[in-house]
Design a protein around this motif. Structure first.
Motif, PDB file in Angstrom:
ATOM      1  N   ARG A   6      11.888  27.414  12.844  1.00 62.45           N
ATOM      2  CA  ARG A   6      10.693  28.228  13.014  1.00 62.45           C
ATOM      3  C   ARG A   6       9.399  27.422  13.005  1.00 62.45           C
ATOM      4  NH1 ARG A   6      10.944  33.733  10.991  1.00 62.45           N
ATOM      5  NH2 ARG A   6       8.857  33.183  10.465  1.00 62.45           N
ATOM      6  N   HIS A  21       0.583  29.373  18.334  1.00 58.84           N
ATOM      7  CA  HIS A  21       1.399  30.509  18.774  1.00 58.84           C
ATOM      8  C   HIS A  21       0.972  31.813  18.114  1.00 58.84           C
ATOM      9  CE1 HIS A  21       4.292  28.218  21.144  1.00 58.84           C
ATOM     10  NE2 HIS A  21       4.176  27.280  20.221  1.00 58.84           N
ATOM     11  N   GLY A  22      -0.321  32.041  17.997  1.00 57.51           N
ATOM     12  CA  GLY A  22      -0.832  33.277  17.416  1.00 57.51           C
ATOM     13  C   GLY A  22      -0.975  33.259  15.911  1.00 57.51           C
ATOM     14  N   TRP A  23      -0.520  32.212  15.243  1.00 61.08           N
ATOM     15  CA  TRP A  23      -0.645  32.061  13.800  1.00 61.08           C
ATOM     16  C   TRP A  23      -1.918  31.296  13.479  1.00 61.08           C
ATOM     17  CZ3 TRP A  23       2.874  34.100  10.342  1.00 61.08           C
ATOM     18  CH2 TRP A  23       4.088  34.533  10.865  1.00 61.08           C
ATOM     19  N   LYS A  37      -0.709  36.139  10.851  1.00 64.99           N
ATOM     20  CA  LYS A  37      -0.676  36.551  12.250  1.00 64.99           C
ATOM     21  C   LYS A  37      -0.809  38.059  12.287  1.00 64.99           C
ATOM     22  CE  LYS A  37       2.171  36.646  16.312  1.00 64.99           C
ATOM     23  NZ  LYS A  37       3.417  36.318  16.946  1.00 64.99           N
ATOM     24  N   ARG A  40       1.995  43.307  16.036  1.00 60.04           N
ATOM     25  CA  ARG A  40       1.773  44.206  17.164  1.00 60.04           C
ATOM     26  C   ARG A  40       1.547  45.635  16.686  1.00 60.04           C
ATOM     27  NH1 ARG A  40       6.620  42.082  20.910  1.00 60.04           N
ATOM     28  NH2 ARG A  40       7.453  41.726  18.860  1.00 60.04           N
ATOM     29  N   ASN A  61       7.835  33.791  15.929  1.00 59.73           N
ATOM     30  CA  ASN A  61       7.326  35.109  16.331  1.00 59.73           C
ATOM     31  C   ASN A  61       8.415  36.151  16.144  1.00 59.73           C
ATOM     32  OD1 ASN A  61       4.906  33.974  17.035  1.00 59.73           O
ATOM     33  ND2 ASN A  61       5.524  33.615  19.142  1.00 59.73           N
ATOM     34  N   TYR A  62       8.117  37.101  15.316  1.00 62.16           N
ATOM     35  CA  TYR A  62       9.034  38.211  15.094  1.00 62.16           C
ATOM     36  C   TYR A  62       8.204  39.444  14.785  1.00 62.16           C
ATOM     37  CZ  TYR A  62       8.136  37.351  10.160  1.00 62.16           C
ATOM     38  OH  TYR A  62       7.541  37.165   8.956  1.00 62.16           O
ATOM     39  N   GLU A  63       8.836  40.596  14.794  1.00 60.58           N
ATOM     40  CA  GLU A  63       8.116  41.850  14.570  1.00 60.58           C
ATOM     41  C   GLU A  63       8.922  42.732  13.638  1.00 60.58           C
ATOM     42  OE1 GLU A  63       5.023  44.225  14.599  1.00 60.58           O
ATOM     43  OE2 GLU A  63       5.060  42.411  15.780  1.00 60.58           O
TER      44      GLU A  63
END
Length: 67
Positions: A6, A21-23, A37, A40, A61-63
């Motif tokens: 990760r 990466h968005g973090w 982060k 969504r 990246n996870y949700e």
């Protein structure tokens, strides 16, 4: 990089405000760094710790799905 890892280890020193990466790095500690982060799902923030001298990669990246 190992499969499914990760984060990536970097030679440069990580500092508060760095992005990957968005973090975004928000705190530095002795053996790890705290990254946040925006999820969504509106109103949720994901907080994750990664080892020193490493940055999150695309596998981080996870949700969370709320049901």
């Amino acid at each position: 990089m190992a499969r499914g890892n990760r984060y990536d280890v970097v030679k440069d020193k990580v500092s508060i405000g760095d992005k990957s990466h968005g973090w975004k790095c928000v705190a530095l500690y002795t053996s790890f760094n705290l990254w946040t982060k925006e999820a969504r799902t509106k109103g949720y923030m994901i907080r994750e710790c990664f080892p020193k001298n490493s940055i999150p990669n695309a596998n981080a990246n996870y949700e969370v799905i709320l049901k």
